[in-house]
Design an enzyme around this catalytic site. Structure first.
Site, PDB file in Angstrom:
ATOM      1  CE1 TYR A 270      10.901  -5.273  -7.758  1.00  0.00           C
ATOM      2  CE2 TYR A 270       9.517  -5.835  -5.888  1.00  0.00           C
ATOM      3  CZ  TYR A 270       9.710  -5.761  -7.243  1.00  0.00           C
ATOM      4  OH  TYR A 270       8.730  -6.167  -8.101  1.00  0.00           O
TER       5      TYR A 270
ATOM      6  CB  CYS B 281      12.821  -5.371   9.180  1.00  0.00           C
ATOM      7  SG  CYS B 281      12.178  -7.069   9.126  1.00  0.00           S
TER       8      CYS B 281
ATOM      9  N   GLY C 131       0.975  -0.244  -5.028  1.00  0.00           N
ATOM     10  CA  GLY C 131      -0.322  -0.922  -5.005  1.00  0.00           C
ATOM     11  C   GLY C 131      -1.111  -0.577  -6.250  1.00  0.00           C
TER      12      GLY C 131
ATOM     13  CB  CYS D 166       7.635 -10.711   4.666  1.00  0.00           C
ATOM     14  SG  CYS D 166       7.275  -9.144   5.490  1.00  0.00           S
TER      15      CYS D 166
ATOM     16  CB  CYS E 134      -0.890   0.061   1.232  1.00  0.00           C
ATOM     17  SG  CYS E 134      -1.992  -1.322   1.386  1.00  0.00           S
TER      18      CYS E 134
ATOM     19  CB  CYS F 156      12.714 -11.892   4.251  1.00  0.00           C
ATOM     20  SG  CYS F 156      13.334 -10.283   3.753  1.00  0.00           S
TER      21      CYS F 156
ATOM     22  CB  CYS G 167      10.915  -2.988   5.110  1.00  0.00           C
ATOM     23  SG  CYS G 167      10.963  -4.134   3.733  1.00  0.00           S
TER      24      CYS G 167
ATOM     25  CG  ASP H 227      16.412  -9.245 -11.073  1.00  0.00           C
ATOM     26  OD1 ASP H 227      15.905  -8.139 -10.817  1.00  0.00           O
ATOM     27  OD2 ASP H 227      15.737 -10.239 -11.387  1.00  0.00           O
ATOM     28  CG  ASP H 228      14.865  -6.675  -7.626  1.00  0.00           C
ATOM     29  OD1 ASP H 228      14.241  -7.560  -7.035  1.00  0.00           O
ATOM     30  OD2 ASP H 228      14.529  -6.253  -8.751  1.00  0.00           O
TER      31      ASP H 228
ATOM     32  CB  SER I  79      13.880  -3.084  -9.569  1.00  0.00           C
ATOM     33  OG  SER I  79      13.767  -4.408 -10.005  1.00  0.00           O
TER      34      SER I  79
ATOM     35  CG  ASN J 175       2.213   0.569   3.720  1.00  0.00           C
ATOM     36  OD1 ASN J 175       3.299   1.093   3.556  1.00  0.00           O
ATOM     37  ND2 ASN J 175       2.008  -0.682   3.389  1.00  0.00           N
ATOM     38  N   GLY J 176       0.502  -1.679   6.039  1.00  0.00           N
ATOM     39  CA  GLY J 176       1.166  -2.525   7.022  1.00  0.00           C
ATOM     40  C   GLY J 176       0.362  -3.764   7.341  1.00  0.00           C
TER      41      GLY J 176
END
Ligand code: SF4
Length: 507
Positions: free
Chosen positions: A273, A479, A47, A420, A18, A482, A267, A383-384, A321, A125-126
């Site tokens: 990305y 964070c 989004g 995640c 979002c 992941c 994050c 690539d990312d 990206s 958003n979250g």
């Protein structure tokens, strides 16, 4: 947005969910609907499923207009011409595939709440992993829910707390203490105020700005700073983790810290990305970080020491990206940067297709190698991230078919090994190629096994150390769950324990 790391099992890229945006203009005769539109369109990348606006009309009632579709489809001239008001909030949403109920209008934000006591609109958003517990508590107090989202849980929590106090800052402080999750949240009140709240660990970006002209002054809040730029505003600063910002068309900007945490957990994927390169998050330029990630990958890359390899080597990004990273790599490696893959901009969401065959076909639809550039070359492909590995494998085979001598993959994010639980749509560990292969082959061998699986001649990832250096933040500020499997939220650790218990009972 509901906790959903397991709803969408078919993606081959992590998906941000979002964007939020809000404007409070001092000029009561000015309508801010166009500004809200611009703020949303600049954040369409966060989004693409649905979009909406809530505006405070003269007289104090809130009008909300929202629908499924891209910003330009939903908020056309006709719709915007009916949305008048000088204070408002807006939202772009990504809904997960395979969850039909999430497509209905009630699930699209802003979420407009009205009862006899209180009216407000909320854009979020979250993810709140403990929302089931909160929902049960609220239901025990007689609250009735119409959706199954954490967004409604937040709204009901606000309405419930508003029974005890009229003060919005007090209501929001009380609410923040109950939420254990990642959230950047905007609330538009019927008293003509916007409150912006960022969770105590600051997972999601959120920043404030202002726009001052001779005629008027606007206060702006946005997920990313590119939203402030697009309306001609100046970025003032980020909302601090654990802070509530009050934007008032009359009184300006005021702030209050609710919870100060010893650590933060922004994050890392925002830099790798999600975020637009022209955004600045918590004082760090996304574009500069991506450039540095590319430089890091080229430093000490053993392949670059081989003069024979270098003779025909080119650096190719996976658009879009991979571009800034490839520029950094080519700059450091002193090799030509070539746009060796053409992207069809009119194919949407190819990475979110059900089934491997369909995803592979979709890659061909979206990306086509430029034969004249890659033929007879040693391609260093930037690539990312690699999520499932299926997309990367297909891209490599397309470049080979176009006549490349070799395809050498360099990834700007360290291996993604865990899902995640903080609001990003990810596959499960067993579907993440690095997660599965690490468990299967162990630390020493799994990267080479991934290389074989995707058909690359060589494969290197960013290290976690280099990632932190490029962002300029440490493990107590980011964070990286992941990448490491260490989750910074208590509620997530409880969920993981619960999942482990269920799985061992099954076995
Ligand atoms: S686990 Fe953390 S770093 Fe990874 S995508 Fe989720 S919030 Fe971002």
């Amino acid at each position: 947005m509901a906790l959903n790391c397991k709803k969408n099992l078919k993606i081959d890229k992590p998906i941000e969910q979002c964007a939020v945006f809000g404007v409070a203009s001092k000029d009561k005769t000015f309508t801010i609907s166009r500004q809200l539109y611009l703020g949303l369109i600049s954040q369409q990348h966060r989004g693409q499923e649905s979009t909406g606006i809530s505006i405070l009309k003269t007289g104090g009632s809130i009008v909300t207009y929202k629908n499924k579709g891209l910003v330009s489809q939903v908020l056309n001239d006709k719709a915007l011409s009916k949305l008048w008001g000088n204070v408002g909030i807006a939202h772009n949403r990504y809904a997960t595939t395979g969850a039909q109920e999430y497509d209905s209008l009630e699930y699209i934000q802003p979420y407009h709440f009205k009862n006899d006591e209180i009216e407000f609109s909320l854009a979020f958003n979250g993810t709140i992993p403990n929302y089931h517990e909160l929902k049960q508590e609220l239901e025990a107090h007689g609250r009735i829910f119409i959706t199954n989202t954490d967004t409604e849980v937040i709204a009901q929590l606000i309405a419930y707390t508003a029974n005890k106090t009229d003060s919005w800052p007090e209501i929001l402080k009380e609410m923040s203490k109950s939420l254990d999750g990642s959230y950047s949240l905007l609330i538009l009140t019927s008293e003509s105020d916007i409150y912006a709240i960022r969770d105590p660990l600051g997972f999601k970006p959120l920043c404030i700005g202002e726009m001052i002209t001779k005629e008027r002054k606007h206060y702006i809040v946005s997920s990313e700073s590119c939203g402030i730029d697009v309306v001609g505003g100046n970025l003032l600063r980020d909302v601090r983790p654990g802070e509530i910002i009050h934007l008032s068309s009359e009184k300006g900007i005021h702030s209050e810290m609710v919870i100060e945490s010893e650590r933060t957990a922004l994050c890392q994927f925002e830099f790798v990305y999600f975020a637009r390169p022209d955004s600045i998050i918590d004082g760090v330029s996304v574009a500069q970080t991506r450039l540095q990630l590319g430089i890091n990958l080229a430093k000490n890359d053993p392949i670059l020491a081989d003069p024979h390899f270098r003779e025909n080597a080119i650096v190719v990004p996976v658009p879009d990206s991979g571009r800034s990273v490839a520029v950094g790599y080519a700059q450091e490696a002193k090799l030509p940067y070539m746009e060796g893959l053409m992207k069809n901009r009119y194919v949407w969401r190819t990475f979110i297709m059900p089934g491997q065959k369909k995803r592979e076909a979709a890659v061909k639809e979206k990306l086509n190698p430029i034969k004249i550039f890659v033929e007879g070359k040693n391609v260093i492909l930037l690539d990312d991230s690699i999520v499932r590995g299926t997309t990367t494998k297909k891209i490599i085979s397309l470049i080979r078919e176009a006549g490349a001598l070799s395809v050498n993959v360099r990834i700007s994010c360290p291996p993604v090994i865990r899902p995640c639980y903080m609001g990003i749509d990810f596959p499960t560990t067993s579907e993440l190629i690095a997660g599965r292969f690490k468990e299967l082959y162990g630390n020493e061998a799994y990267i080479d096994e991934i290389r074989k699986k995707i058909g690359a001649d060589s494969l290197r990832y960013q290290t976690i150390e280099d990632l932190m250096n490029a962002i300029g933040k440490g493990k107590d500020q980011l964070c990286m769950a992941c990448l490491t499997g260490i989750y910074p939220l208590k509620s997530v650790n409880r969920i993981i324990e619960f999942e482990k218990a269920i799985s061992s009972n099954r076995n």
